[in-house]
Design a protein around this motif. Sequence first.
Motif, PDB file in Angstrom:
ATOM      1  N   VAL A 170       0.917  -1.121   0.053  1.00 19.60           N
ATOM      2  CA  VAL A 170       0.092   0.588   0.084  1.00 19.60           C
ATOM      3  C   VAL A 170       0.831   1.373  -0.236  1.00 19.60           C
ATOM      4  O   VAL A 170       1.941   1.406   1.046  1.00 19.60           O
ATOM      5  CB  VAL A 170      -1.123   0.342   1.713  1.00 19.60           C
ATOM      6  N   ARG A 171       0.413   2.713  -0.650  1.00 22.53           N
ATOM      7  CA  ARG A 171       1.129   3.460  -0.803  1.00 22.53           C
ATOM      8  C   ARG A 171       0.603   4.071   0.376  1.00 22.53           C
ATOM      9  O   ARG A 171      -0.056   3.988   0.873  1.00 22.53           O
ATOM     10  CB  ARG A 171       0.947   4.283  -2.275  1.00 22.53           C
ATOM     11  N   ARG A 172       1.664   4.386   0.667  1.00 23.58           N
ATOM     12  CA  ARG A 172       1.896   5.635   2.293  1.00 23.58           C
ATOM     13  C   ARG A 172       0.714   6.927   1.859  1.00 23.58           C
ATOM     14  O   ARG A 172       0.156   6.899   2.795  1.00 23.58           O
ATOM     15  CB  ARG A 172       2.895   6.608   2.371  1.00 23.58           C
ATOM     16  N   SER A 173       0.296   7.246   0.678  1.00 23.09           N
ATOM     17  CA  SER A 173      -0.422   8.548   0.183  1.00 23.09           C
ATOM     18  C   SER A 173      -1.505   7.846  -0.047  1.00 23.09           C
ATOM     19  O   SER A 173      -2.918   8.938   0.162  1.00 23.09           O
ATOM     20  CB  SER A 173       0.354   9.155  -1.218  1.00 23.09           C
ATOM     21  N   ALA A 174      -1.821   6.321   0.381  1.00 21.65           N
ATOM     22  CA  ALA A 174      -3.209   5.836   0.224  1.00 21.65           C
ATOM     23  C   ALA A 174      -4.287   6.139   0.731  1.00 21.65           C
ATOM     24  O   ALA A 174      -3.654   5.444   2.599  1.00 21.65           O
ATOM     25  CB  ALA A 174      -2.637   4.320  -1.097  1.00 21.65           C
ATOM     26  N   PRO A 175      -5.549   6.029   1.547  1.00 26.39           N
ATOM     27  CA  PRO A 175      -5.960   5.694   2.617  1.00 26.39           C
ATOM     28  C   PRO A 175      -6.217   4.976   3.559  1.00 26.39           C
ATOM     29  O   PRO A 175      -6.278   3.489   2.702  1.00 26.39           O
ATOM     30  CB  PRO A 175      -7.391   6.538   2.641  1.00 26.39           C
ATOM     31  N   ARG A 176      -5.834   5.207   4.525  1.00 28.13           N
ATOM     32  CA  ARG A 176      -5.706   2.782   5.046  1.00 28.13           C
ATOM     33  C   ARG A 176      -6.982   2.525   4.777  1.00 28.13           C
ATOM     34  O   ARG A 176      -6.600   1.259   4.781  1.00 28.13           O
ATOM     35  CB  ARG A 176      -5.259   3.254   6.740  1.00 28.13           C
ATOM     36  N   TYR A 177      -8.272   2.460   4.583  1.00 29.06           N
ATOM     37  CA  TYR A 177      -9.695   2.113   4.669  1.00 29.06           C
ATOM     38  C   TYR A 177      -9.385   1.672   3.084  1.00 29.06           C
ATOM     39  O   TYR A 177     -10.865   0.605   3.312  1.00 29.06           O
ATOM     40  CB  TYR A 177     -10.281   2.845   5.077  1.00 29.06           C
ATOM     41  N   TRP A 178      -8.521   1.980   2.009  1.00 32.36           N
ATOM     42  CA  TRP A 178      -8.632   1.822   1.044  1.00 32.36           C
ATOM     43  C   TRP A 178      -8.822   0.389   1.139  1.00 32.36           C
ATOM     44  O   TRP A 178      -9.170  -0.276   0.154  1.00 32.36           O
ATOM     45  CB  TRP A 178      -7.732   2.609   0.168  1.00 32.36           C
ATOM     46  N   ARG A 179      -7.519  -0.093   1.168  1.00 33.27           N
ATOM     47  CA  ARG A 179      -7.395  -1.633   0.898  1.00 33.27           C
ATOM     48  C   ARG A 179      -8.205  -2.197   1.277  1.00 33.27           C
ATOM     49  O   ARG A 179      -8.593  -3.801   0.590  1.00 33.27           O
ATOM     50  CB  ARG A 179      -6.188  -2.501   1.353  1.00 33.27           C
ATOM     51  N   GLU A 180      -9.129  -2.414   2.962  1.00 33.59           N
ATOM     52  CA  GLU A 180     -10.023  -3.119   3.177  1.00 33.59           C
ATOM     53  C   GLU A 180     -11.156  -3.166   2.475  1.00 33.59           C
ATOM     54  O   GLU A 180     -12.404  -3.832   2.252  1.00 33.59           O
ATOM     55  CB  GLU A 180      -9.591  -2.966   4.503  1.00 33.59           C
ATOM     56  N   GLU A 181     -11.492  -1.806   2.080  1.00 35.12           N
ATOM     57  CA  GLU A 181     -12.677  -1.153   0.909  1.00 35.12           C
ATOM     58  C   GLU A 181     -13.116  -2.203   0.054  1.00 35.12           C
ATOM     59  O   GLU A 181     -13.911  -3.021  -0.300  1.00 35.12           O
ATOM     60  CB  GLU A 181     -12.778  -0.442   0.813  1.00 35.12           C
ATOM     61  N   LEU A 182     -11.843  -2.308  -0.693  1.00 32.25           N
ATOM     62  CA  LEU A 182     -12.029  -2.845  -1.558  1.00 32.25           C
ATOM     63  C   LEU A 182     -12.103  -4.633  -1.609  1.00 32.25           C
ATOM     64  O   LEU A 182     -12.651  -4.988  -2.554  1.00 32.25           O
ATOM     65  CB  LEU A 182     -10.180  -2.752  -2.514  1.00 32.25           C
ATOM     66  N   ARG A 183     -11.384  -5.215  -0.276  1.00 31.95           N
ATOM     67  CA  ARG A 183     -11.339  -6.294  -0.192  1.00 31.95           C
ATOM     68  C   ARG A 183     -13.309  -6.836  -0.219  1.00 31.95           C
ATOM     69  O   ARG A 183     -13.483  -7.888  -0.434  1.00 31.95           O
ATOM     70  CB  ARG A 183     -10.725  -6.524   1.322  1.00 31.95           C
ATOM     71  N   LEU A 184     -13.776  -5.965   0.977  1.00 36.68           N
ATOM     72  CA  LEU A 184     -15.369  -6.032   0.511  1.00 36.68           C
ATOM     73  C   LEU A 184     -15.730  -5.776  -0.205  1.00 36.68           C
ATOM     74  O   LEU A 184     -16.742  -6.863  -0.309  1.00 36.68           O
ATOM     75  CB  LEU A 184     -15.503  -5.464   1.806  1.00 36.68           C
ATOM     76  N   SER A 185     -15.733  -5.444  -0.835  1.00 35.67           N
ATOM     77  CA  SER A 185     -16.549  -5.148  -2.492  1.00 35.67           C
ATOM     78  C   SER A 185     -15.942  -5.960  -3.070  1.00 35.67           C
ATOM     79  O   SER A 185     -17.348  -6.813  -4.160  1.00 35.67           O
ATOM     80  CB  SER A 185     -15.924  -4.154  -3.356  1.00 35.67           C
ATOM     81  N   LEU A 186     -14.716  -6.994  -3.628  1.00 36.55           N
ATOM     82  CA  LEU A 186     -14.443  -8.021  -4.348  1.00 36.55           C
ATOM     83  C   LEU A 186     -15.121  -9.000  -3.899  1.00 36.55           C
ATOM     84  O   LEU A 186     -15.477  -9.291  -4.620  1.00 36.55           O
ATOM     85  CB  LEU A 186     -12.740  -8.399  -4.395  1.00 36.55           C
ATOM     86  N   HIS A 187     -15.101  -9.726  -2.816  1.00 30.13           N
ATOM     87  CA  HIS A 187     -15.694 -10.496  -1.651  1.00 30.13           C
ATOM     88  C   HIS A 187     -16.575 -10.657  -2.051  1.00 30.13           C
ATOM     89  O   HIS A 187     -17.693 -11.142  -2.380  1.00 30.13           O
ATOM     90  CB  HIS A 187     -15.105 -10.387   0.328  1.00 30.13           C
ATOM     91  N   ARG A 188     -17.873  -9.232  -1.810  1.00 30.57           N
ATOM     92  CA  ARG A 188     -19.577  -9.112  -1.053  1.00 30.57           C
ATOM     93  C   ARG A 188     -19.864  -9.602  -3.508  1.00 30.57           C
ATOM     94  O   ARG A 188     -20.485 -10.240  -3.896  1.00 30.57           O
ATOM     95  CB  ARG A 188     -19.926  -7.611  -1.685  1.00 30.57           C
ATOM     96  N   LEU A 189     -18.465  -8.970  -4.265  1.00 31.59           N
ATOM     97  CA  LEU A 189     -19.274  -9.395  -5.633  1.00 31.59           C
ATOM     98  C   LEU A 189     -19.272 -10.929  -6.020  1.00 31.59           C
ATOM     99  O   LEU A 189     -20.007 -11.451  -7.321  1.00 31.59           O
ATOM    100  CB  LEU A 189     -18.472  -8.407  -6.362  1.00 31.59           C
ATOM    101  N   LEU A 190     -17.852 -11.530  -5.301  1.00 26.64           N
ATOM    102  CA  LEU A 190     -17.716 -12.681  -5.515  1.00 26.64           C
ATOM    103  C   LEU A 190     -18.835 -13.776  -5.194  1.00 26.64           C
ATOM    104  O   LEU A 190     -19.374 -14.351  -5.793  1.00 26.64           O
ATOM    105  CB  LEU A 190     -16.667 -13.089  -5.459  1.00 26.64           C
ATOM    106  N   VAL A 191     -19.823 -13.602  -3.712  1.00 23.03           N
ATOM    107  CA  VAL A 191     -20.372 -13.477  -3.176  1.00 23.03           C
ATOM    108  C   VAL A 191     -22.160 -13.375  -4.094  1.00 23.03           C
ATOM    109  O   VAL A 191     -22.725 -14.758  -4.364  1.00 23.03           O
ATOM    110  CB  VAL A 191     -20.863 -13.880  -1.625  1.00 23.03           C
ATOM    111  N   GLN A 192     -21.980 -12.698  -4.633  1.00 21.20           N
ATOM    112  CA  GLN A 192     -23.159 -12.848  -6.126  1.00 21.20           C
ATOM    113  C   GLN A 192     -23.081 -13.346  -6.766  1.00 21.20           C
ATOM    114  O   GLN A 192     -24.247 -14.089  -7.398  1.00 21.20           O
ATOM    115  CB  GLN A 192     -23.286 -10.791  -5.863  1.00 21.20           C
ATOM    116  N   GLU A 193     -22.128 -13.606  -8.005  1.00 17.64           N
ATOM    117  CA  GLU A 193     -21.661 -14.718  -8.696  1.00 17.64           C
ATOM    118  C   GLU A 193     -21.668 -15.828  -8.010  1.00 17.64           C
ATOM    119  O   GLU A 193     -22.791 -17.204  -9.066  1.00 17.64           O
ATOM    120  CB  GLU A 193     -20.030 -13.640  -8.919  1.00 17.64           C
ATOM    121  N   ALA A 194     -21.533 -15.775  -6.943  1.00 20.21           N
ATOM    122  CA  ALA A 194     -21.787 -17.994  -6.636  1.00 20.21           C
ATOM    123  C   ALA A 194     -22.547 -18.369  -6.757  1.00 20.21           C
ATOM    124  O   ALA A 194     -23.509 -18.825  -6.894  1.00 20.21           O
ATOM    125  CB  ALA A 194     -20.578 -17.991  -5.060  1.00 20.21           C
ATOM    126  N   ASN A 195     -23.879 -17.256  -5.397  1.00 25.60           N
ATOM    127  CA  ASN A 195     -24.910 -17.631  -5.685  1.00 25.60           C
ATOM    128  C   ASN A 195     -25.768 -17.670  -6.754  1.00 25.60           C
ATOM    129  O   ASN A 195     -26.351 -18.991  -6.360  1.00 25.60           O
ATOM    130  CB  ASN A 195     -25.622 -16.088  -4.522  1.00 25.60           C
TER     131      ASN A 195
END
Length: 409
Positions: A203-228
């Motif tokens: 993670v770049r220092r200039s990027a917000p701390r929550y950026w990576r976690e938000e991206l992970r949650l969004s990806l997980h949510r999308l994969l769950v929708q596709e898997a369902n």
Amino acid sequence: MLMGSISAPLPCRLIAVAYRDEREAADKVLRLGPSVDACLFASPVPYEIAQRAGALTMPATHVQFGGPSLTAAIARAALDERVDPRRVSVDGLSRAEIEEAYADLDLPSTEVTTREEPGPVSTITAFHERLLRQGVTTAALTCVRAVAERLTAAGFPAVPIRPTTAAIRNALQTAALLGARHRLEESQLAVVLVEVPTLREPVRRSAPRYWREELRLSLHRLLVQEANRISAGVWPIDGHSYLVVATMGSIAAVTDGFRVMPFAARIREELGLIAEIGVGLGRTIHEAEAHAKGALTRSQGGKQPHGFAIDREGRALVPPPRSASAQNGMTKRKGMEILSRLAAKLDSRDWVVDAETTGKLLGVTPRTARRLLRTLVDEGLAWPLPPNRSPQPGRPRQLYRLIVEKLSR
């Protein structure tokens, strides 16, 4: 249908599909779609028609009209004083089947005229009627009941070839076994590994701390929708990869037969992320996961979406392309252009061609036409059909079903 419950080697449900004309067989099969595990046709004629139309995407067989069924028809014909069983016309059966039946009866078959090609009732009726009027034959033996009815109404001797009880029983058993095997193959375990390089990078220092976690949650949510949508399960492996467990049938349905990577397009469109994906098949989850890892490594190493899936024997389900990705795009456009030109010159109800027909329509040599048809197959724009049976020596004609439906997408 009534024999099905006692003749099938394992529990199964039979679905009756009626038609007025054998030419409707292909359309009936397409309407059934994936709701059946195997197709059993009442005679070889509708089976051949559906096969030539490219409608058989599942295992299929038909009740055998050769052997005992043909022998019984010859015996019934011999009871008619007007008929010489050595001089008859037969449709719907191969020459080899006819010669075998006559050899079993110690009868010569040199004066028996055959028509193997399926066709409309009127065409087959005309075939028999012409021979009868010319005196070449004394009766017609036909696999199509409507043909027998028309010839009889016109005053010509006609004997329908009917399947024996044993032939029906054997066909039911074969169809049930084909369906069971198909279902077993469809239920093979499939594991999909999804990795996102962006989440793997520091993670770049200039990027917000929550950026990576938000991206992970969004990806997980999308994969769950596709898997369902395909009754699959999703589990996170680490911070940048996920594991999806499904069946072969469900993954094949969302990948166009393992030609398109699952989930990748939606991940790119909705999250702007590039996903690396590997698919593996196996008898167990561990075996499928090992193959998925191998497919992922192969896909990452080649930087190509092809070869992203490996079957349970460790083989790539889709071979790697012969050219670079930029050339693939050019080939795809060329394939669509070829498909469009052929569709414009063909009857809208018949999308089956061979090299000779394609050459005439496009004004090229048969050799060039074969190459163009192989290009359409490689791009998923045509299906190769079983070679056409022909009594003539030499290589049989290779038929292709053009997938013109892709022109409207």
